[in-house]
Design an enzyme around this catalytic site. Structure first.
Site, PDB file in Angstrom:
ATOM      1  N   ARG A  47       6.122 -22.786  62.946  1.00 36.74           N
ATOM      2  CA  ARG A  47       7.400 -23.303  62.420  1.00 36.74           C
ATOM      3  C   ARG A  47       8.130 -22.265  61.561  1.00 36.74           C
ATOM      4  NH1 ARG A  47       7.494 -26.346  58.126  1.00 36.74           N
ATOM      5  NH2 ARG A  47       5.522 -27.386  58.590  1.00 36.74           N
ATOM      6  N   TYR A  99      33.234 -31.193  68.926  1.00 38.81           N
ATOM      7  CA  TYR A  99      32.105 -31.745  69.678  1.00 38.81           C
ATOM      8  C   TYR A  99      31.662 -33.039  68.991  1.00 38.81           C
ATOM      9  CZ  TYR A  99      27.569 -32.204  71.846  1.00 38.81           C
ATOM     10  OH  TYR A  99      26.487 -32.692  72.536  1.00 38.81           O
ATOM     11  N   ASP A 171      32.052 -22.755  66.724  1.00 37.05           N
ATOM     12  CA  ASP A 171      31.199 -23.188  67.830  1.00 37.05           C
ATOM     13  C   ASP A 171      31.690 -22.452  69.071  1.00 37.05           C
ATOM     14  OD1 ASP A 171      30.016 -24.477  70.000  1.00 37.05           O
ATOM     15  OD2 ASP A 171      30.003 -26.439  69.033  1.00 37.05           O
ATOM     16  N   LYS A 196      23.256 -24.642  77.074  1.00 32.55           N
ATOM     17  CA  LYS A 196      24.344 -24.507  78.036  1.00 32.55           C
ATOM     18  C   LYS A 196      24.271 -23.142  78.733  1.00 32.55           C
ATOM     19  CE  LYS A 196      25.239 -28.487  76.176  1.00 32.55           C
ATOM     20  NZ  LYS A 196      26.178 -28.673  75.084  1.00 32.55           N
TER      21      LYS A 196
HETATM   22  C1  LIG Z   1      26.192 -29.336  73.836  1.00 29.73           C
HETATM   23  C2  LIG Z   1      27.055 -28.870  72.733  1.00 29.73           C
HETATM   24  C3  LIG Z   1      26.622 -28.919  71.402  1.00 29.73           C
HETATM   25  C4  LIG Z   1      25.297 -29.542  71.004  1.00 29.73           C
HETATM   26  O1  LIG Z   1      24.217 -28.830  71.524  1.00 29.73           O
HETATM   27  P1  LIG Z   1      22.806 -29.520  71.911  1.00 29.73           P
HETATM   28  O2  LIG Z   1      22.009 -28.376  72.419  1.00 29.73           O
HETATM   29  O3  LIG Z   1      23.089 -30.583  72.919  1.00 29.73           O
HETATM   30  O4  LIG Z   1      22.259 -30.100  70.658  1.00 29.73           O
HETATM   31  C5  LIG Z   1      27.468 -28.433  70.417  1.00 29.73           C
HETATM   32  N1  LIG Z   1      28.678 -27.924  70.719  1.00 29.73           N
HETATM   33  C6  LIG Z   1      29.130 -27.861  71.993  1.00 29.73           C
HETATM   34  C7  LIG Z   1      30.479 -27.296  72.258  1.00 29.73           C
HETATM   35  C8  LIG Z   1      28.344 -28.339  73.033  1.00 29.73           C
HETATM   36  O5  LIG Z   1      28.801 -28.290  74.292  1.00 29.73           O
END
Ligand SMILES: *Cc1c(COP(=O)(O)O)cnc(C)c1O
Length: 372
Positions: A47, A99, A171, A196
């Protein structure tokens, strides 16, 4: 060094012990101490950190031109560690189409953490300026945004934040560091859902923060991750590192395919509007052109009619799969209001598409037959 080369080599140096070219995967949860009780190689417990995660963090910092990076179990784990590190009493300005998970953190957790939030149309710099208070510590933005593909001027927001003694967080999930590097534009921290495009194959969950400086914000986020435990597992770290090595060429094809799909949709009689920053008609096109090297693989569009007409399109696609998420090799389409649930503020005729790496002609043909 060019981005393509950095993405392949950073964190992927041959293993010192064996010379293995592919990065090794270390699953050990614990590491031997020496006779004096020290941790000579810097690792103690999983961790706190582990060698595979360290490789990933080297790569994450390098591809975003950061001084340091942290790997998390998910994008939301990264976001909550960052926001939870702000000092009590801080105010955060967030985009009104952020988001949805970030919106839920602000609504459900900020009161418990003694943080305050204001949501604004982030593309309107005057609105951002008006929302800032003496206790604003962070401006949070997303560009392109999910799912309306709004573009904000990252460099201008960085100047605005810093003039007010606040930090700018971005983000960058939709753009990826292959197309946009917010730290180079003046941002202080950038978040990716590595679930993603960085993972890239719809088979790993992860998140990351890359920092402009190895400063208090980095230390506080590291502490939050270590103690609250939203750390990336070794196996997931290994998969994300593997994904990063092919990020640049994958993004080239995502961008070309999305451009082909958006161009077709823009003149389709059953489509009311297309949200894709690559179209000259997009309100953020010029800013996107300045701060991104290409426009990405995500788009959304509004079908003429309402919820039923939009859902009917998703019911008919054959190549393009009906599912949420994005950034994988396969194309996905979703009715965003259904995915977000009853609290969604999305138009009922809006479909979001993650354009994959299939042949663009097959994607265009599939959409054309589904639109009828
Ligand atoms: C999917 C997503 C998140 C969150 O990510 P997770 O891996 O699902 O927790 C945050 N911001 C954007 C733009 C996303 O597409």
């Amino acid at each position: 060094m060019h981005f393509e080369t950095t993405a392949i080599h950073a964190g992927s140096e041959p293993d010192e012990l064996t010379g293995s070219i592919a990065p090794p995967l270390h699953l050990s949860t614990t590491f031997e101490r020496d006779e004096s009780g020290e941790t000579p190689r810097g690792y103690s417990y999983v961790r706190d950190g582990n060698p595979t995660q360290s490789r990933l963090e080297t790569a994450l910092a390098a591809i975003d031109s950061g001084a340091a990076a942290l790997a998390f179990a998910s994008g939301m784990a990264a976001g909550s560690a960052l926001l939870g590190s702000l000092t009590a009493g801080s105010h955060v300005v967030l985009p009104d189409d952020s988001y949805y998970g970030m919106r839920v953190i602000a609504n459900d957790f900020f009161p418990r953490w003694n943080l305050a939030a204001t949501f604004v149309a982030m593309e309107d710099l005057d609105a951002v300026r008006a929302a800032m208070t003496a206790s604003t510590k962070l401006i949070w933005c997303e560009s392109p945004s999910n799912p309306l593909m709004t573009i904000v001027d990252i460099a201008a927001l960085a100047t605005l934040s810093h003039d007010h003694g606040a930090l700018l967080g971005v983000d960058g999930t939709f753009a990826t560091p292959a197309l946009q590097r917010p730290l180079e534009l003046g941002a202080d921290v950038v978040l990716h859902s590595t679930t993603k495009y960085l993972g890239g194959h719809s088979d790993v969950q992860g998140g990351s923060l890359a920092f402009a400086r190895r400063d208090d914000l980095y230390e506080a986020s590291l502490h939050a991750r270590h103690i609250t435990g939203g750390v990336a597992s070794p196996f997931n770290s290994w998969l994300v590192l593997r994904g990063i090595r092919t990020l640049a060429p994958r993004m080239r094809v995502h961008c070309a395919n999305a451009n082909a799909v958006a161009t077709m949709l823009a003149t389709h009689p059953r489509v009311e509007a297309v949200h894709f920053p690559g179209l000259a008609s997009h309100p953020g096109h010029d800013i996107a052109k300045r701060q991104m090297s290409d426009f990405g693989g995500m788009l959304s569009f509004r079908v003429r009619g309402g919820r039923a007409e939009a859902l009917a399109v998703t019911a008919k696609t054959k190549v393009i799969r009906r599912a949420t998420s994005l950034g994988g090799v396969e194309s996905l389409i979703e009715h965003r209001a259904s995915s977000e649930g009853p609290a969604s503020r999305m138009p009922q005729n809006l479909l979001r598409m993650s354009v994959g790496l299939e042949h663009p002609d097959d994607l265009v043909a599939d959409l054309q037959q589904a639109l009828g």
